[in-house]
Enzyme design. Structure first.
Site, PDB file in Angstrom:
ATOM      1  N   THR A  17       0.821  -1.209   0.000  1.00 12.57           N
ATOM      2  CA  THR A  17       0.000   0.000   0.000  1.00 12.57           C
ATOM      3  C   THR A  17       0.849   1.251   0.000  1.00 12.57           C
ATOM      4  O   THR A  17       0.604   2.177  -0.786  1.00 12.57           O
ATOM      5  CB  THR A  17      -0.952   0.009   1.205  1.00 12.57           C
ATOM      6  OG1 THR A  17      -1.826  -1.115   1.114  1.00 12.57           O
ATOM      7  CG2 THR A  17      -1.779   1.283   1.225  1.00 12.57           C
ATOM      8  N   LYS A  38      -8.097  -0.254  -5.068  1.00 14.98           N
ATOM      9  CA  LYS A  38      -7.950  -1.425  -4.199  1.00 14.98           C
ATOM     10  C   LYS A  38      -9.264  -2.187  -4.341  1.00 14.98           C
ATOM     11  O   LYS A  38     -10.146  -2.119  -3.471  1.00 14.98           O
ATOM     12  CB  LYS A  38      -7.710  -0.986  -2.748  1.00 14.98           C
ATOM     13  CG  LYS A  38      -7.590  -2.125  -1.742  1.00 14.98           C
ATOM     14  CD  LYS A  38      -6.214  -2.732  -1.721  1.00 14.98           C
ATOM     15  CE  LYS A  38      -6.072  -3.741  -0.572  1.00 14.98           C
ATOM     16  NZ  LYS A  38      -4.755  -4.374  -0.540  1.00 14.98           N
ATOM     17  N   GLU A 115      -3.887  -2.132  -6.639  1.00 14.49           N
ATOM     18  CA  GLU A 115      -3.190  -2.895  -5.600  1.00 14.49           C
ATOM     19  C   GLU A 115      -3.890  -4.221  -5.335  1.00 14.49           C
ATOM     20  O   GLU A 115      -5.115  -4.271  -5.169  1.00 14.49           O
ATOM     21  CB  GLU A 115      -3.117  -2.090  -4.299  1.00 14.49           C
ATOM     22  CG  GLU A 115      -2.302  -2.814  -3.226  1.00 14.49           C
ATOM     23  CD  GLU A 115      -2.446  -2.182  -1.850  1.00 14.49           C
ATOM     24  OE1 GLU A 115      -2.174  -2.879  -0.853  1.00 14.49           O
ATOM     25  OE2 GLU A 115      -2.835  -1.005  -1.768  1.00 14.49           O
ATOM     26  N   GLY A 116      -3.110  -5.282  -5.282  1.00 14.22           N
ATOM     27  CA  GLY A 116      -3.640  -6.597  -4.959  1.00 14.22           C
ATOM     28  C   GLY A 116      -3.846  -6.770  -3.466  1.00 14.22           C
ATOM     29  O   GLY A 116      -3.816  -5.806  -2.690  1.00 14.22           O
ATOM     30  N   ALA A 117      -4.065  -8.015  -3.069  1.00 16.63           N
ATOM     31  CA  ALA A 117      -4.264  -8.349  -1.654  1.00 16.63           C
ATOM     32  C   ALA A 117      -3.390  -9.548  -1.329  1.00 16.63           C
ATOM     33  O   ALA A 117      -3.480 -10.574  -2.001  1.00 16.63           O
ATOM     34  CB  ALA A 117      -5.729  -8.663  -1.379  1.00 16.63           C
ATOM     35  N   GLY A 118      -2.544  -9.417  -0.308  1.00 17.09           N
ATOM     36  CA  GLY A 118      -1.677 -10.529   0.047  1.00 17.09           C
ATOM     37  C   GLY A 118      -0.656 -10.815  -1.042  1.00 17.09           C
ATOM     38  O   GLY A 118      -0.194  -9.923  -1.741  1.00 17.09           O
ATOM     39  N   LEU A 206      11.918   2.900   7.428  1.00 19.02           N
ATOM     40  CA  LEU A 206      11.433   4.204   7.851  1.00 19.02           C
ATOM     41  C   LEU A 206      10.466   4.019   9.018  1.00 19.02           C
ATOM     42  O   LEU A 206       9.541   3.206   8.922  1.00 19.02           O
ATOM     43  CB  LEU A 206      10.704   4.906   6.699  1.00 19.02           C
ATOM     44  CG  LEU A 206      11.522   5.196   5.434  1.00 19.02           C
ATOM     45  CD1 LEU A 206      10.617   5.710   4.321  1.00 19.02           C
ATOM     46  CD2 LEU A 206      12.640   6.196   5.725  1.00 19.02           C
TER      47      LEU A 206
END
Length: 229
Positions: A17, A38, A115-118, A206
């Site tokens: 993300t 997403k 964006e994908g998931a996992g 960071l």
């Protein structure tokens, strides 16, 4: 030319993300119109406006093209578990997710980040994984490599799976998720030697990885040509 990237990770919690939002931010700085999607999110909180996912909200905020939350995250699942489990009786399908994405793609934009998931092989149902979405859309993949012990194996296996699925690895990002990783530079060089795609950035550990700060470490010039005339 419109660029559409599917952002995948070598695992969950590798920074997909923040990297996705940083890609949008970096493109915004180049004067590009950007969209962040997403389409499937597990791990949403109940709000007065309905279920909301923090990752989707970050993408919505980072993009320069303003979309409604339901366009950014059309499938919001409450439980923070694998999507096919979180969905319960609700049947997930790649075609349904692709339809939602294509609806959002009707908006004018220079760069779209989905964006994908996992990880790459997260199941959607008994037959499909989320990898079927970029396959159906025929779009390239940007891989976020969580730099920690085991990252070389995870990255190479994921890159092999992407290639086996007939998709292009457009680029990859090295994200240091372990502040105490041993032999970081040696691991990074091993990946540079083996991944056949441009390295778009190396993000150090960071404490507060805000997308504006992460974008400072990204270079999109190897994958996007910008008209500066």
């Amino acid at each position: 030319m419109k660029h559409i990237w599917f952002v995948a990770g070598t695992d969950t919690e590798v920074g997909k993300t923040v990297v996705s939002a940083a890609l949008l931010t970096a493109a915004n700085r180049l004067g590009l119109q950007t969209i962040g999607l997403k389409p499937l999110a597990a791990g949403c909180e109940e709000t007065p406006d309905g279920l909301r996912n923090d990752d989707a909200l970050q993408l919505q905020q980072a993009a320069s093209v303003r979309l409604s939350y339901d366009q950014v995250n059309p499938i919001a699942l409450q439980a923070a578990v694998a999507p096919h489990i979180a969905a319960g009786e609700q049947r997930l399908s790649a075609e349904r997710i692709v339809a939602y994405c294509r609806g959002a793609l009707m908006q004018r934009a220079d760069l779209v980040v989905i964006e994908g998931a996992g990880g790459w092989r997260v199941p959607l149902n008994a037959r499909e994984t989320l990898a079927r979405v970029p396959q159906l859309m025929e779009i390239p993949v940007v891989l976020v490599v969580g730099m920690k012990l085991g990252c070389i194996n995870h990255a190479l296996l994921t890159a092999e799976a992407i290639a086996r699925d007939g998709l292009q690895l457009a680029g990859w990002v090295a994200n240091q998720v372990d502040p105490n990783m041993v032999c970081f530079e040696e691991n990074l060089q091993s990946l540079k030697d083996r991944l056949r795609a441009p390295l778009l950035g190396t993000i150090p550990w960071l404490d507060q990885p805000a997308c504006d700060r992460v974008a400072d470490y990204l270079d999109l010039s190897r994958v996007i040509e910008v008209d500066r005339s």
